[in-house]
Each structure stands twice: as C-alpha cells, then as structure tokens.
Design a protein around this motif. Structure first.
Motif, PDB file in Angstrom:
ATOM      1  N   ARG A  20      91.640  47.125  -0.897  1.00 35.49           N
ATOM      2  CA  ARG A  20      90.622  46.254  -0.547  1.00 35.49           C
ATOM      3  C   ARG A  20      89.274  47.281  -0.427  1.00 35.49           C
ATOM      4  O   ARG A  20      88.100  46.869  -0.923  1.00 35.49           O
ATOM      5  N   LEU A  21      89.412  48.539   0.166  1.00 35.86           N
ATOM      6  CA  LEU A  21      88.291  49.411   0.249  1.00 35.86           C
ATOM      7  C   LEU A  21      87.949  50.067  -1.125  1.00 35.86           C
ATOM      8  O   LEU A  21      86.757  50.272  -1.394  1.00 35.86           O
ATOM      9  N   VAL A  22      88.928  50.311  -2.065  1.00 34.65           N
ATOM     10  CA  VAL A  22      88.537  50.664  -3.452  1.00 34.65           C
ATOM     11  C   VAL A  22      87.731  49.581  -4.102  1.00 34.65           C
ATOM     12  O   VAL A  22      86.840  49.768  -4.688  1.00 34.65           O
ATOM     13  N   GLU A  23      87.845  48.322  -3.955  1.00 28.22           N
ATOM     14  CA  GLU A  23      87.444  47.140  -4.474  1.00 28.22           C
ATOM     15  C   GLU A  23      86.101  47.005  -3.933  1.00 28.22           C
ATOM     16  O   GLU A  23      85.045  46.633  -4.756  1.00 28.22           O
ATOM     17  N   ILE A  24      85.560  47.553  -2.668  1.00 30.48           N
ATOM     18  CA  ILE A  24      84.387  47.272  -2.148  1.00 30.48           C
ATOM     19  C   ILE A  24      83.551  48.627  -2.637  1.00 30.48           C
ATOM     20  O   ILE A  24      82.457  48.961  -1.882  1.00 30.48           O
ATOM     21  N   GLY A  25      84.045  49.798  -3.350  1.00 31.04           N
ATOM     22  CA  GLY A  25      83.256  50.969  -3.618  1.00 31.04           C
ATOM     23  C   GLY A  25      83.640  52.207  -2.930  1.00 31.04           C
ATOM     24  O   GLY A  25      82.899  53.095  -3.059  1.00 31.04           O
TER      25      GLY A  25
END
Length: 230
Positions: A20-25
C-alpha cells in the motif's frame, strides 16, 4: 519522497502495508529475517530488501547502518514483526515461553527503535508506528460486546499491552515525532487461523498512522475507525 522501513514485512500485514505504501509513492525498505523470502517480497513490490532479525543486536545495527549508507535518513519506522507465542492451557505456560514472546514483540520494538532513532531524527516529520493489538487493551478484552473478550491469549496480550504502553511513553519522550500504536483487528492471518477480515482491511490502520500529518495525534492506540481504549 517518504522513506519507510517495515520489520517483518515479507508476508501478511507487513507485506500488505508495504504494498500500500509503495502504491502511494513511499520508498519502502522491506525488513525480514529470511533473505530468500525478503528478496522475493521486495522484488514483487518494487521495494528494497534489508535483512533484519529484531531479536539480534548485531542484525538490527547492521540494518540501520545499511539504511544510513543507502538512504541516509528515515521518515517512518513501522515495528510490525511479532509472534503469537504459546497458546493453550495456562498450566503449560513457562517463563521461557513469556521471554520468547517479549523478546520479539516488546524488546524487539525497543531494539529497533533505538537503532533507527538517529536516522528518524534527520526527517522533517518523523513517524513511528508500533503494530499492537486490541488483545492488549484492558478496555476491549473486558468488553463483552467486543470479540477481544472471547479469547484468552495471556502471553500475546501481555506483550501487546506493553507495546501500547511503550508507544505512549515514547510519544511523551519524542514530542517532535508522531508515535502511535495500530490495532489491525482480527485479521485472517496465520495468527488467527484464517479467521477475521482481510489483510487489506487489517493494514488500513497501519497505513493511516504511517501517513499521519505532522500535526496529527500521537501516543494513541488506533484501529481503522479511530482511537481505542487502552
């Protein structure tokens, strides 16, 4: 860009949080004990694997040195690694059983936080998220309307109560940080035998606290719906 380190992140809630955190950058540093599983998990997400065993001083120091050498600083630390420990009749619990759970779930949080504090202090808005549990809440485990009151997990519950108290005390000692404890709720993992809501739902509280605003709350135990009693 926000740099985030997550312990125990090669599976379950840790892996979903990393995703999830990779997805938001976020630049996610995926911490895990097993190199093969850690590398594979990190590669699947576009994260960077950093080996770490939260029960070992040298391993934790090496992980912090690795981050210092590659990223130079850290914005978010998520202390996610944990074990359930012995489950069964109370007659079977030994001091060694308790020590094993505390070594990972509580002492590991202190060990990792101590090692990474110098890197977090280089962040403009440092954040620490300790993954706790409603099973460590006196209020929830005594509330007959809550699912936490239906289980008896003395070792795990005692350890998670300690994690939440550590969180409140670290928040007091680190006023420029946001330091909070996340309760994922009953999540369908190995811990619960597959019972509960999805891992994606369980990760919501962790992600919310990892992305908290600089003026957000600190010293709180929170699930995806908001603050919880201790």
């Amino acid at each position: 860009m926000t740099t985030t380190f997550i312990t125990g992140a090669n599976r379950s809630l840790g892996l979903e949080t990393a995703h999830r955190l990779v997805e938001i950058g976020h630049t996610v540093l995926l911490g895990a004990r097993d190199p093969e599983l850690g590398h594979a998990a990190a590669a699947s997400l576009g994260a960077r694997f950093v080996p770490i065993d939260v029960t070992d001083d040298a391993s934790v120091a090496a992980a912090a040195a690795d981050v210092a050498a590659h990223e130079g600083s850290l914005d978010v630390l998520i202390n996610n690694a944990g074990i359930l420990g012995r489950v069964g009749p109370v007659d079977d619990y030994t001091a060694a059983d308790m020590a094993e759970v505390l070594q990972v779930n509580v002492t590991g949080v202190v060990r990792v936080t101590h090692a990474f504090l110098p890197l977090l202090r280089r962040s403009a808005h440092p954040v620490i998220v300790n993954v706790s549990s409603g099973m460590g809440s006196f209020g929830l485990t005594q509330d007959p309307d809550r699912i936490e009151s239906r289980y008896s997990l003395p070792l795990y519950s005692a350890a998670k109560a300690a994690v939440t108290m550590l969180t409140t005390q670290y928040a007091r000692e680190l006023p420029d940080f946001r330091v909070n404890a996340a309760d994922p709720g009953q999540t369908a993992t190995d811990f619960t035998g597959g019972l509960g809501h999805s891992v994606a739902t369980g990760a919501e509280a962790i992600v919310a606290l990892a992305t908290i605003a600089p003026d957000g709350p600190t010293g709180r135990l929170m699930d995806r719906s908001g603050p919880l009693p201790w």
